[in-house]
Design a protein around this motif. Sequence first.
Motif, short mmCIF file in Angstrom:
data_model
loop_
_atom_site.label_atom_id
_atom_site.label_comp_id
_atom_site.label_asym_id
_atom_site.label_seq_id
_atom_site.Cartn_x
_atom_site.Cartn_y
_atom_site.Cartn_z
N GLU A 1 1.50 7.07 -6.73
CA GLU A 1 0.41 7.95 -7.17
C GLU A 1 0.71 9.42 -6.87
O GLU A 1 0.50 10.29 -7.72
CB GLU A 1 -0.90 7.54 -6.50
N ARG B 1 2.10 1.81 -3.57
CA ARG B 1 1.04 2.32 -4.44
C ARG B 1 0.79 3.80 -4.19
O ARG B 1 0.74 4.60 -5.13
CB ARG B 1 -0.25 1.54 -4.19
N ARG B 2 0.65 4.16 -2.93
CA ARG B 2 0.34 5.56 -2.61
C ARG B 2 1.46 6.50 -3.01
O ARG B 2 1.21 7.58 -3.55
CB ARG B 2 0.07 5.70 -1.10
N GLU C 1 0.83 -1.20 0.00
CA GLU C 1 0.00 0.00 0.00
C GLU C 1 0.87 1.25 0.00
O GLU C 1 0.55 2.24 -0.68
CB GLU C 1 -0.93 0.00 1.21
#
Length: 224
Positions: free
Chosen positions: A124, A120-121, A117
Amino acid sequence: MIEVLNLQKVFRSSVVETWALNDVSFQVADGEFVAIMGPSGCGKSTLLNILGLLDNPTGGSYKLQGMEMSGLDENSRTNIRKGLIGFVFQSFNLIDELNVRENIELPLLYMGMSAAERHRRVGEVMDRMNISHREKHFPGQLSGGQQQRVAIARAVIAEPRLILADEPTGNLDSVNGQDVMNLLSELNQHGTTVVMVTHNRHDASYANRIINLFDGSIVEELPL
């Protein structure tokens, strides 16, 4: 989101008593962009430190999302800061030994988020801030504008409701300063509440409202 009532901050030594804030009262609505202005030494940064739970007031009330913050111990203030507040400073406050990705990832590590996670963050938000091509660079290898983009990315990575910015363009040229203000404005347009300390009238024009401080007191509030 923010309710401040008769807030006071006094710094005392054995020989002198200095009132940094004197009966300051105001509110900031959820999703608002507020600029705090005033001459050096008027209490702007002291106020921002209290709003960011880096310090406690001497007197008065400070409520954040309806919860009283005044008088909380350091552990309680730290726990509330983690998921609710993001900071952007004039000096960037990046860790020199960590690269761009690692600097941005720090708040998620403190929150105990899984590696997948976090990856991913961070990916982004680097795309959003246009710094993906710099992810393995260290702060000393970046321009001032790029460093501030990393600082903003780190501030927003945990998706806080409130961003506190202390002179965010103070160390930048006009072009990079404009880019940073556009980023803060974009965050605000997507629902993030922003409270910014600034000397810069142009930067303040991005706000919905200006609060002017002088000698620790509010002397004027101007809607924009």
